[in-house]
Design a protein around this motif. Structure first.
Motif, PDB file in Angstrom:
ATOM      1  N   GLU A  87      36.006 -58.942  55.098  1.00 13.48           N
ATOM      2  CA  GLU A  87      36.846 -60.126  55.248  1.00 13.48           C
ATOM      3  C   GLU A  87      36.452 -61.152  54.199  1.00 13.48           C
ATOM      4  O   GLU A  87      35.265 -61.299  53.884  1.00 13.48           O
ATOM      5  N   GLN A  88      37.447 -61.868  53.673  1.00 10.42           N
ATOM      6  CA  GLN A  88      37.157 -62.977  52.774  1.00 10.42           C
ATOM      7  C   GLN A  88      37.810 -64.239  53.322  1.00 10.42           C
ATOM      8  O   GLN A  88      39.020 -64.287  53.532  1.00 10.42           O
ATOM      9  N   GLU A  89      36.963 -65.250  53.548  1.00  7.26           N
ATOM     10  CA  GLU A  89      37.421 -66.526  54.079  1.00  7.26           C
ATOM     11  C   GLU A  89      36.985 -67.653  53.146  1.00  7.26           C
ATOM     12  O   GLU A  89      36.473 -67.406  52.051  1.00  7.26           O
ATOM     13  N   HIS A 112      42.530 -58.170  55.806  1.00  2.00           N
ATOM     14  CA  HIS A 112      41.139 -57.753  55.871  1.00  2.00           C
ATOM     15  C   HIS A 112      41.145 -56.242  56.036  1.00  2.00           C
ATOM     16  O   HIS A 112      42.197 -55.634  56.256  1.00  2.00           O
ATOM     17  N   TYR A 158      41.498 -66.466  49.330  1.00  2.00           N
ATOM     18  CA  TYR A 158      41.106 -65.762  48.119  1.00  2.00           C
ATOM     19  C   TYR A 158      40.927 -66.715  46.945  1.00  2.00           C
ATOM     20  O   TYR A 158      41.288 -67.894  47.026  1.00  2.00           O
ATOM     21  N   ASN A 216      36.835 -59.335  42.232  1.00  2.00           N
ATOM     22  CA  ASN A 216      37.199 -60.682  42.634  1.00  2.00           C
ATOM     23  C   ASN A 216      38.611 -60.626  43.206  1.00  2.00           C
ATOM     24  O   ASN A 216      39.543 -60.175  42.537  1.00  2.00           O
ATOM     25  N   GLY A 255      33.509 -67.485  51.700  1.00  2.00           N
ATOM     26  CA  GLY A 255      33.137 -66.336  50.895  1.00  2.00           C
ATOM     27  C   GLY A 255      33.484 -65.004  51.529  1.00  2.00           C
ATOM     28  O   GLY A 255      34.216 -64.926  52.515  1.00  2.00           O
ATOM     29  N   ILE A 256      32.922 -63.953  50.943  1.00  2.00           N
ATOM     30  CA  ILE A 256      33.231 -62.587  51.380  1.00  2.00           C
ATOM     31  C   ILE A 256      32.191 -62.128  52.398  1.00  2.00           C
ATOM     32  O   ILE A 256      31.002 -62.440  52.284  1.00  2.00           O
ATOM     33  N   HIS A 257      32.657 -61.419  53.426  1.00  2.00           N
ATOM     34  CA  HIS A 257      31.780 -60.909  54.482  1.00  2.00           C
ATOM     35  C   HIS A 257      31.994 -59.402  54.611  1.00  2.00           C
ATOM     36  O   HIS A 257      33.133 -58.941  54.716  1.00  2.00           O
ATOM     37  N   TYR A 258      30.898 -58.664  54.599  1.00  2.00           N
ATOM     38  CA  TYR A 258      30.959 -57.213  54.785  1.00  2.00           C
ATOM     39  C   TYR A 258      30.040 -56.870  55.937  1.00  2.00           C
ATOM     40  O   TYR A 258      28.822 -56.914  55.816  1.00  2.00           O
TER      41      TYR A 258
END
Length: 328
Positions: A156-158, A142, A88, A126, A161-164
């Protein structure tokens, strides 16, 4: 460590169910949050508002924290552990809604009317590496998000960056990342509910030892990888039912295959990682069902107009009796 799964009845009613597997006693119970509730935040002194009402598993820790639930528009979500990969932001960003990981659930349920809308509004918030009360750590999470139209996504945020991502199998567990789990299903294409046919090896005919052999090779351990494969199989082949009560029953049987009894999964610190409760979220009613470890009673709370327009959140007790308790 947890498992989540979606399910649809023959009449189109949508459900999201989950196990809450954890070593630390969370002490959650059904909590209804009314419309326009304001949440304080450990990531931002301004906190955030939740225009929509929702109900799920929560606890009052100088303000309510929920880990799953369903809102008045039929959006349901659950937070699951994502240790080792969640990453994060280091600090708050001006002009955005800054949220600690354990606060994302409340923002989602309190602010969106569909899973697609969440994708359109990701830029508004954020996620900040801020510690959760009680646990005193930045909780690596997640999220699975689903709505009454059947749309299901994983958030998920890795480090990149963020993945949707759309969730085509309606199942989520824990680390590794969701796309890894989808690829891993290619290792189990042989799984089927019916027996495999006889095989011929030279002059020897090899016959199966009866029904159930179609599932030979399905992993039976309690790792996130095994639970993912097992739950995808169960979801695909469990019979479809007509009513909401039958759906909760079917989901309960599906989750039996991944429920963790106390004592069979011990962490390095000696604590038991076990299934503290199961939750079933009915998106069409909408209603929330909770089944604790201690006696398996299922408590149902419908999200009524009275709860949605109340002045304050309302907690519900879990009755210690065998059977089904309706707390409407």
């Amino acid at each position: 460590m947890c498992t989540s799964v979606t399910y649809q009845t023959t009449t189109g009613d949508q459900f999201l169910a989950r196990t809450m597997d954890f070593g630390f006693e969370l002490g959650g119970r059904p909590v209804a949050i009314p419309r326009n509730h304001h949440f304080n935040s450990v990531a931002d002194s301004d906190g955030f508002d939740a225009p929509y009402s929702f109900i799920g598993t929560g606890r009052n820790l100088n303000g309510y924290i929920l880990v799953d639930g369903v809102n008045e528009h039929g959006v349901s979500a659950a937070a699951l552990y994502f240790a080792g990969q969640a990453q994060y932001a280091d600090e708050a960003v001006a002009g955005k809604v800054n949220l600690a990981p354990h606060e994302v659930m409340m923002w989602i349920l309190g602010n969106v009317k569909s899973a697609a809308e969440l994708g359109q509004r990701l830029a508004e918030f954020n996620i900040v590496a801020a510690a959760a009360p009680l646990l005193n750590i930045v909780v690596p999470l997640h999220w699975i998000v689903s709505d009454r139209n059947g749309a299901t996504y994983v958030l998920e945020q890795e480090a990149d960056g963020i993945h949707y991502m759309q969730n085509p199998v309606g199942v989520m567990t824990n680390t590794p990342d969701f796309n890894w789990h989808l690829k891993n299903l290619s290792n189990y294409v042989q799984l089927q509910p019916t027996p495999h046919p006889d095989r011929q090896y030279g002059d020897l005919t090899v016959r199966a030892f009866g029904p159930g052999t179609g599932a030979l090779g399905m992993p039976g351990d309690y790792t996130s990888v095994a639970r993912f494969v097992r739950t995808v199989f169960m979801r695909q082949h469990t019979e479809t039912v007509d009513t909401d009560a039958q759906a909760v029953n079917a989901l309960s049987h599906m989750l039996n295959s991944v429920e963790i009894p106390k004592g069979v999964k011990v962490k390095a610190d000696g604590s038991d990682d076990y299934t503290q409760y199961r939750a079933y979220m009915s998106m069409n009613e909408p209603a929330f069902y909770m089944q604790p470890y201690e006696d398996q009673t299922i408590t149902r709370v419908a999200l009524t107009e009275e709860l949605m327009t109340a002045d304050q959140p309302k907690e519900f007790t879990l009755d210690k009796v065998q059977g089904f308790v309706d707390r409407v």
